[in-house]
Design a protein around this motif. Structure first.
Motif, short mmCIF file in Angstrom:
data_model
loop_
_atom_site.label_atom_id
_atom_site.label_comp_id
_atom_site.label_asym_id
_atom_site.label_seq_id
_atom_site.Cartn_x
_atom_site.Cartn_y
_atom_site.Cartn_z
N LEU A 221 0.84 -1.20 0.00
CA LEU A 221 0.00 0.00 0.00
C LEU A 221 0.87 1.25 0.00
O LEU A 221 0.58 2.22 -0.70
N GLY A 222 1.96 1.21 0.76
CA GLY A 222 2.87 2.35 0.78
C GLY A 222 3.48 2.63 -0.57
O GLY A 222 3.52 3.79 -1.03
N THR A 223 3.95 1.60 -1.26
CA THR A 223 4.54 1.81 -2.59
C THR A 223 3.49 2.22 -3.61
O THR A 223 3.77 3.01 -4.51
N LEU A 224 2.28 1.69 -3.47
CA LEU A 224 1.19 2.08 -4.38
C LEU A 224 0.87 3.56 -4.24
O LEU A 224 0.74 4.28 -5.25
N LEU A 225 0.76 4.04 -3.02
CA LEU A 225 0.48 5.46 -2.80
C LEU A 225 1.62 6.33 -3.35
O LEU A 225 1.37 7.41 -3.89
N ALA A 226 2.85 5.85 -3.22
CA ALA A 226 4.00 6.62 -3.70
C ALA A 226 3.93 6.83 -5.21
O ALA A 226 4.11 7.95 -5.71
N VAL A 227 3.66 5.76 -5.97
CA VAL A 227 3.64 5.88 -7.43
C VAL A 227 2.41 6.67 -7.89
O VAL A 227 2.49 7.45 -8.85
N LEU B 273 7.04 3.91 5.98
CA LEU B 273 8.44 3.76 5.57
C LEU B 273 8.56 3.34 4.11
O LEU B 273 9.40 3.86 3.37
N SER B 274 7.73 2.41 3.67
CA SER B 274 7.80 1.96 2.28
C SER B 274 7.36 3.08 1.34
O SER B 274 7.90 3.22 0.23
N PHE B 275 6.39 3.90 1.76
CA PHE B 275 5.95 5.04 0.95
C PHE B 275 7.10 6.02 0.74
O PHE B 275 7.38 6.44 -0.40
N VAL B 276 7.76 6.42 1.82
CA VAL B 276 8.85 7.39 1.74
C VAL B 276 9.98 6.85 0.86
O VAL B 276 10.50 7.54 -0.02
N ALA B 277 10.36 5.60 1.10
CA ALA B 277 11.45 5.01 0.33
C ALA B 277 11.10 4.91 -1.15
O ALA B 277 11.93 5.21 -2.02
N ALA B 278 9.87 4.50 -1.46
CA ALA B 278 9.46 4.35 -2.85
C ALA B 278 9.41 5.69 -3.56
O ALA B 278 9.81 5.81 -4.73
N TYR B 279 8.91 6.72 -2.89
CA TYR B 279 8.81 8.05 -3.52
C TYR B 279 10.21 8.59 -3.83
O TYR B 279 10.45 9.14 -4.92
N ILE C 172 0.85 9.11 -6.18
CA ILE C 172 1.06 10.53 -5.85
C ILE C 172 2.12 11.13 -6.78
O ILE C 172 1.96 12.27 -7.25
N TYR C 173 3.18 10.40 -7.06
CA TYR C 173 4.21 10.95 -7.94
C TYR C 173 3.65 11.21 -9.34
O TYR C 173 3.93 12.25 -9.95
N PHE C 174 2.84 10.30 -9.85
CA PHE C 174 2.27 10.43 -11.19
C PHE C 174 0.81 10.90 -11.14
O PHE C 174 0.03 10.56 -12.03
N ARG C 175 0.46 11.68 -10.13
CA ARG C 175 -0.95 12.05 -9.92
C ARG C 175 -1.54 12.78 -11.13
O ARG C 175 -2.69 12.54 -11.50
N LYS C 176 -0.75 13.66 -11.76
CA LYS C 176 -1.26 14.39 -12.93
C LYS C 176 -1.49 13.44 -14.09
O LYS C 176 -2.52 13.50 -14.77
N GLU C 177 -0.52 12.57 -14.34
CA GLU C 177 -0.65 11.61 -15.44
C GLU C 177 -1.80 10.64 -15.19
O GLU C 177 -2.57 10.33 -16.11
N VAL C 178 -1.92 10.17 -13.94
CA VAL C 178 -3.00 9.23 -13.62
C VAL C 178 -4.36 9.88 -13.83
O VAL C 178 -5.27 9.28 -14.41
N GLY C 179 -4.50 11.13 -13.38
CA GLY C 179 -5.76 11.84 -13.58
C GLY C 179 -6.08 12.02 -15.06
O GLY C 179 -7.22 11.79 -15.49
N THR C 180 -5.08 12.43 -15.83
CA THR C 180 -5.29 12.63 -17.27
C THR C 180 -5.65 11.31 -17.96
O THR C 180 -6.54 11.27 -18.82
N LEU C 181 -4.96 10.23 -17.60
CA LEU C 181 -5.23 8.94 -18.22
C LEU C 181 -6.63 8.44 -17.87
O LEU C 181 -7.32 7.87 -18.72
N LEU C 182 -7.05 8.64 -16.64
CA LEU C 182 -8.39 8.20 -16.24
C LEU C 182 -9.47 8.96 -17.01
O LEU C 182 -10.43 8.36 -17.51
#
Length: 265
Positions: free
Chosen positions: A49-55, A224-230, A57-67
């Motif tokens: 879940l932490g790594t999922l949120l990281a990717v 911790l996994s979120f911070v590391a992944a981001y 949030i990082y690609f939030r603009k792209e994800v919104g546009t793609l959706l």
């Protein structure tokens, strides 16, 4: 779980999920080498879940546009973003099917340090060869349906520990002529539905077990996994075009050789 185990496993998941070095291999190794107990399904769900949120949030603009573009395509409006969204869906299907029908066999026969050592070396060498030989002239918006299927089939192989989901999808992308950065972006976007499926499947198993969980451990693991992944995503995309894949290939070869030496000692 001890505090050390929480930190080590969470940071391993966060830093290795998006690097071409195999997160599953690194999560298996502590139990194989250090004799740690399995972290359990609940903790797996938390760090994923932490790594999922990281990717996301990082690609939030792209994800919104793609959706938005994907929903628009359902009404007949197509553009580069809608096609890319469809290619992400298409590229997810092989891994979903392979995981559904082969996961138990993989868990039973392939989750060993010997398999990890072999796949780490073999797919590391393949990544190096492709990185050197590929033309690297396209971006992810130039992918076709057959390209998406090819990358999706490659992604299915990542269920074998040591292969690396990001590593094999980047390898496939480079084979198709994508630039390093484009191959990495498509790999990261492709990880979103895969992590959701994997986490959902694991969560169902966790709920079926009906065990008591330590919510503070899960919370620490997710953060911790979120911070590391981001941090990992940010760093990788900034340097990959100039740095290339060689440092990760060298790491994989050293890791594989070290594992073989450890197993034979």
């Amino acid at each position: 779980m001890s505090t050390l185990e929480i930190w080590v496993l969470s940071l391993i998941q966060g830093f290795t999920e998006f690097l071409p070095i195999s997160s599953s291999a690194h999560l298996i190794l502590p139990s194989q080498i250090l004799g740690w107990n399995d972290q359990g399904l609940a903790f797996d769900v938390a760090v994923h879940l932490g790594t999922l949120l990281a990717v996301i949030i990082y690609f939030r603009k792209e994800v919104g546009t793609l959706l938005v573009a994907w929903f628009g395509s359902l009404g007949g409006t197509h553009n580069g973003e809608s096609r890319l969204a469809w290619w992400i869906i298409v590229g997810t299907i092989p891994a979903g099917l392979f995981g559904l029908f082969a996961k138990d066999l993989i868990e039973l026969y392939l989750r060993s340090a010997w398999v990890i050592a072999g796949t780490t070396i073999v797919f590391g060498l393949l990544l190096w060869w492709v990185d050197v030989k590929a033309k690297q002239v396209k971006d992810e918006y130039q992918l076709t349906l057959s390209n998406a299927i090819f990358i999706g089939m490659a992604q299915a192989l990542a269920l074998i520990p040591g292969t690396s989901r990001s590593g094999i999808t980047m390898t496939a992308g480079l084979m198709l002529g994508l630039t390093r950065e484009s191959a990495a972006r498509f790999s990261f976007l492709l990880s979103i539905p895969v992590i959701i499926m994997s986490g959902g499947y694991t969560a169902l198993g966790f709920l079926d077990e009906g065990v008591t969980v330590n919510w503070s451990e899960l919370g620490y693991g997710a953060v911790l996994s979120f911070v590391a992944a981001y941090i990992c995503i940010t760093f990788f995309l900034k340097v990959i075009s100039k740095m290339g894949m060689l440092p990760f290939v060298i790491y994989r070869l050293l890791l594989g050789a070290g594992l073989i030496a450890f197993l034979m000692w």
